[in-house]
Design a protein around this motif. Structure first.
Motif, PDB file in Angstrom:
ATOM      1  N   GLN A 149      -9.855  -3.422  -6.812  1.00  0.00           N
ATOM      2  CA  GLN A 149      -8.440  -3.752  -6.630  1.00  0.00           C
ATOM      3  C   GLN A 149      -7.747  -2.673  -5.805  1.00  0.00           C
ATOM      4  O   GLN A 149      -8.099  -1.502  -5.886  1.00  0.00           O
ATOM      5  N   SER A 150      -6.745  -3.090  -5.021  1.00  0.00           N
ATOM      6  CA  SER A 150      -5.927  -2.130  -4.286  1.00  0.00           C
ATOM      7  C   SER A 150      -4.478  -2.599  -4.294  1.00  0.00           C
ATOM      8  O   SER A 150      -4.197  -3.799  -4.348  1.00  0.00           O
ATOM      9  N   MET A 151      -3.561  -1.652  -4.248  1.00  0.00           N
ATOM     10  CA  MET A 151      -2.134  -1.957  -4.213  1.00  0.00           C
ATOM     11  C   MET A 151      -1.411  -0.889  -3.401  1.00  0.00           C
ATOM     12  O   MET A 151      -1.637   0.308  -3.606  1.00  0.00           O
ATOM     13  N   TYR A 152      -0.559  -1.355  -2.487  1.00  0.00           N
ATOM     14  CA  TYR A 152       0.301  -0.438  -1.742  1.00  0.00           C
ATOM     15  C   TYR A 152       1.705  -0.579  -2.316  1.00  0.00           C
ATOM     16  O   TYR A 152       2.311  -1.639  -2.249  1.00  0.00           O
ATOM     17  N   PHE A 153       2.209   0.520  -2.912  1.00  0.00           N
ATOM     18  CA  PHE A 153       3.531   0.522  -3.528  1.00  0.00           C
ATOM     19  C   PHE A 153       4.550   1.175  -2.600  1.00  0.00           C
ATOM     20  O   PHE A 153       4.276   2.203  -1.984  1.00  0.00           O
ATOM     21  N   TYR A 154       5.735   0.599  -2.545  1.00  0.00           N
ATOM     22  CA  TYR A 154       6.822   1.166  -1.745  1.00  0.00           C
ATOM     23  C   TYR A 154       7.719   2.069  -2.587  1.00  0.00           C
ATOM     24  O   TYR A 154       7.955   3.201  -2.255  1.00  0.00           O
ATOM     25  N   LYS A 155       8.259   1.552  -3.676  1.00  0.00           N
ATOM     26  CA  LYS A 155       9.187   2.249  -4.566  1.00  0.00           C
ATOM     27  C   LYS A 155      10.321   2.917  -3.790  1.00  0.00           C
ATOM     28  O   LYS A 155      10.396   4.142  -3.653  1.00  0.00           O
ATOM     29  N   GLU A 156      11.217   2.083  -3.303  1.00  0.00           N
ATOM     30  CA  GLU A 156      12.361   2.561  -2.546  1.00  0.00           C
ATOM     31  C   GLU A 156      13.377   3.242  -3.460  1.00  0.00           C
ATOM     32  O   GLU A 156      13.323   3.078  -4.684  1.00  0.00           O
ATOM     33  N   PRO A 157      14.319   4.016  -2.905  1.00  0.00           N
ATOM     34  CA  PRO A 157      15.341   4.667  -3.732  1.00  0.00           C
ATOM     35  C   PRO A 157      16.069   3.665  -4.624  1.00  0.00           C
ATOM     36  O   PRO A 157      16.468   2.586  -4.181  1.00  0.00           O
ATOM     37  N   GLY A 158      16.218   4.033  -5.894  1.00  0.00           N
ATOM     38  CA  GLY A 158      16.896   3.189  -6.859  1.00  0.00           C
ATOM     39  C   GLY A 158      16.008   2.234  -7.625  1.00  0.00           C
ATOM     40  O   GLY A 158      16.432   1.658  -8.627  1.00  0.00           O
TER      41      GLY A 158
ATOM     42  N   PRO B   7       5.949 -14.195  12.012  1.00  0.00           N
ATOM     43  CA  PRO B   7       6.023 -14.179  10.544  1.00  0.00           C
ATOM     44  C   PRO B   7       5.085 -13.145   9.926  1.00  0.00           C
ATOM     45  O   PRO B   7       4.128 -12.700  10.566  1.00  0.00           O
ATOM     46  N   ILE B   8       5.369 -12.791   8.672  1.00  0.00           N
ATOM     47  CA  ILE B   8       4.476 -11.924   7.919  1.00  0.00           C
ATOM     48  C   ILE B   8       3.210 -12.719   7.610  1.00  0.00           C
ATOM     49  O   ILE B   8       3.289 -13.889   7.228  1.00  0.00           O
ATOM     50  N   PRO B   9       2.028 -12.121   7.761  1.00  0.00           N
ATOM     51  CA  PRO B   9       0.804 -12.847   7.405  1.00  0.00           C
ATOM     52  C   PRO B   9       0.863 -13.398   5.993  1.00  0.00           C
ATOM     53  O   PRO B   9       1.434 -12.764   5.095  1.00  0.00           O
ATOM     54  N   GLU B  10       0.290 -14.553   5.782  1.00  0.00           N
ATOM     55  CA  GLU B  10       0.359 -15.210   4.477  1.00  0.00           C
ATOM     56  C   GLU B  10      -0.118 -14.303   3.349  1.00  0.00           C
ATOM     57  O   GLU B  10       0.497 -14.235   2.281  1.00  0.00           O
ATOM     58  N   TRP B  11      -1.220 -13.576   3.552  1.00  0.00           N
ATOM     59  CA  TRP B  11      -1.773 -12.749   2.488  1.00  0.00           C
ATOM     60  C   TRP B  11      -0.876 -11.559   2.153  1.00  0.00           C
ATOM     61  O   TRP B  11      -0.954 -11.002   1.054  1.00  0.00           O
ATOM     62  N   ALA B  12      -0.004 -11.165   3.105  1.00  0.00           N
ATOM     63  CA  ALA B  12       0.864 -10.003   2.906  1.00  0.00           C
ATOM     64  C   ALA B  12       2.291 -10.383   2.561  1.00  0.00           C
ATOM     65  O   ALA B  12       3.146  -9.515   2.415  1.00  0.00           O
ATOM     66  N   PHE B  13       2.553 -11.678   2.394  1.00  0.00           N
ATOM     67  CA  PHE B  13       3.916 -12.132   2.126  1.00  0.00           C
ATOM     68  C   PHE B  13       4.391 -11.601   0.773  1.00  0.00           C
ATOM     69  O   PHE B  13       3.696 -11.757  -0.236  1.00  0.00           O
ATOM     70  N   PRO B  14       5.563 -10.961   0.729  1.00  0.00           N
ATOM     71  CA  PRO B  14       6.023 -10.305  -0.510  1.00  0.00           C
ATOM     72  C   PRO B  14       6.697 -11.248  -1.489  1.00  0.00           C
ATOM     73  O   PRO B  14       7.891 -11.174  -1.746  1.00  0.00           O
ATOM     74  N   ARG B  15       5.929 -12.139  -2.073  1.00  0.00           N
ATOM     75  CA  ARG B  15       6.504 -13.107  -3.007  1.00  0.00           C
ATOM     76  C   ARG B  15       6.830 -12.462  -4.354  1.00  0.00           C
ATOM     77  O   ARG B  15       6.118 -11.592  -4.833  1.00  0.00           O
ATOM     78  N   LYS B  16       7.876 -12.950  -4.951  1.00  0.00           N
ATOM     79  CA  LYS B  16       8.248 -12.589  -6.313  1.00  0.00           C
ATOM     80  C   LYS B  16       8.334 -13.864  -7.128  1.00  0.00           C
ATOM     81  O   LYS B  16       9.146 -14.732  -6.828  1.00  0.00           O
ATOM     82  N   ARG B  17       7.439 -13.972  -8.110  1.00  0.00           N
ATOM     83  CA  ARG B  17       7.455 -15.117  -9.013  1.00  0.00           C
ATOM     84  C   ARG B  17       7.499 -16.455  -8.278  1.00  0.00           C
ATOM     85  O   ARG B  17       8.288 -17.346  -8.582  1.00  0.00           O
ATOM     86  N   GLY B  18       6.680 -16.572  -7.234  1.00  0.00           N
ATOM     87  CA  GLY B  18       6.504 -17.849  -6.565  1.00  0.00           C
ATOM     88  C   GLY B  18       7.544 -18.204  -5.526  1.00  0.00           C
ATOM     89  O   GLY B  18       7.507 -19.300  -4.963  1.00  0.00           O
TER      90      GLY B  18
ATOM     91  N   VAL C 194       8.585  -4.961  -2.163  1.00  0.00           N
ATOM     92  CA  VAL C 194       7.603  -5.638  -3.008  1.00  0.00           C
ATOM     93  C   VAL C 194       6.207  -5.131  -2.664  1.00  0.00           C
ATOM     94  O   VAL C 194       5.810  -5.119  -1.488  1.00  0.00           O
ATOM     95  N   ARG C 195       5.455  -4.715  -3.663  1.00  0.00           N
ATOM     96  CA  ARG C 195       4.136  -4.135  -3.423  1.00  0.00           C
ATOM     97  C   ARG C 195       3.236  -5.099  -2.652  1.00  0.00           C
ATOM     98  O   ARG C 195       3.361  -6.319  -2.752  1.00  0.00           O
ATOM     99  N   LEU C 196       2.313  -4.525  -1.916  1.00  0.00           N
ATOM    100  CA  LEU C 196       1.305  -5.294  -1.183  1.00  0.00           C
ATOM    101  C   LEU C 196       0.045  -5.306  -2.041  1.00  0.00           C
ATOM    102  O   LEU C 196      -0.570  -4.264  -2.286  1.00  0.00           O
ATOM    103  N   PHE C 197      -0.316  -6.481  -2.538  1.00  0.00           N
ATOM    104  CA  PHE C 197      -1.380  -6.592  -3.532  1.00  0.00           C
ATOM    105  C   PHE C 197      -2.715  -6.923  -2.875  1.00  0.00           C
ATOM    106  O   PHE C 197      -2.829  -7.864  -2.092  1.00  0.00           O
ATOM    107  N   ASN C 198      -3.737  -6.127  -3.165  1.00  0.00           N
ATOM    108  CA  ASN C 198      -5.107  -6.303  -2.677  1.00  0.00           C
ATOM    109  C   ASN C 198      -5.212  -6.446  -1.156  1.00  0.00           C
ATOM    110  O   ASN C 198      -5.885  -7.348  -0.643  1.00  0.00           O
TER     111      ASN C 198
END
Length: 255
Positions: A114-123, A54-65, A77-81
């Motif tokens: 603070q840190s954020m890793y953004f993906y921003k895929e095509p579209g 599984p994806i580590p809990e802290w890196a899980f790409p949740r959207k609105r819960g 989904v961005r990787l936050f902090n």
């Protein structure tokens, strides 16, 4: 004013002209501030984290819960902090060239918040014009963002747009996003500004964009068919500034 004692010599990568440019326009680009090899290694590292099962809990790409993630969301989904949990990410936050540039711009040692890793895929959509200070209040306001381009960034794949000198306007009112076809609807937008004054910030892989917390900036939809626009964005304040938000109160020394 309290002082941070540096344990290692600090670099001074910025010229006087670059510092004047930052003061006048609210931003500057440090070309090739991060090596291509390091960029490649960090991109691969983040990919391995989001590829895990599984994806580590802290890196899980949740959207609105949400509790589940689609395969597409692993890399959208961005990787936050990540710096709070991952050794490689905290070292990227502490890049010596970033530490040195921030000290020159702030006149004293900076700390990361603070840190954020953004993906921003095509579209994918961009973010409407805004000021970072609206989201991250700090007193006195000393916050600067360091935006590292993890690949070539231009108008096609959704580069940042800035209004030079807008950091001198102070904090402006923010309201609902108007163009939800172009921008994420859950953010806020700076109101009553002339967007015709925006300029694109084109970056090569490894370039670092530094910009003031009050600089009005935005990004557009990624209109490319196959180009991503990954970036690692960190926020810093002078070590004696105080953050209001509880989730960002921990200060990470850069030495």
């Amino acid at each position: 004013m309290s002082q941070i004692q540096a344990h290692e010599p600090r670099t001074a990568p910025l010229s006087e002209e670059q510092i004047r440019q930052y003061q006048e326009y609210g931003y500057l680009v440090l070309p090739q501030g991060c090596s291509a090899d390091l960029i490649h290694a960090y991109n691969a590292h983040i990919h391995s984290i989001r590829s895990a099962d599984p994806i580590p809990e802290w890196a899980f790409p949740r959207k609105r819960g949400q509790e589940f993630v689609s395969e597409e969301e692993r890399f959208s989904v961005r990787l936050f902090n990540p710096h709070k949990h991952d050794g490689f990410s905290v070292q990227m936050l502490k890049l010596p060239v970033v530490r040195g540039a921030l000290a020159q711009l702030m006149g004293d040692e900076a700390v990361g918040i603070q840190s954020m890793y953004f993906y921003k895929e095509p579209g994918s959509p961009g973010q409407a014009a805004h000021q970072d200070y609206y989201y991250i209040r700090n007193e006195p306001d000393t916050m600067i963002a360091a935006w590292i381009a993890m690949e070539r960034v231009d108008e096609e794949n959704g580069c940042l747009w800035v209004i030079p000198g807008s950091h001198k306007l102070g904090l402006l009112p923010h309201g609902a996003v108007k163009n939800v076809q172009e921008h994420e609807p859950w953010t806020k937008e700076t109101e009553n500004i002339d967007l015709s004054k925006e300029l694109p910030v084109r970056l090569n892989k490894g370039d670092i964009l530094f910009f003031h917390s009050l600089l009005i900036h935005s990004s557009t939809r990624n209109r490319s068919l196959d180009r991503w626009r990954r970036s690692y964005v960190c926020h810093y304040i002078r070590h004696d500034s105080v953050i209001e938000r509880e989730d960002l109160k921990v200060k990470y020394r850069l030495d």
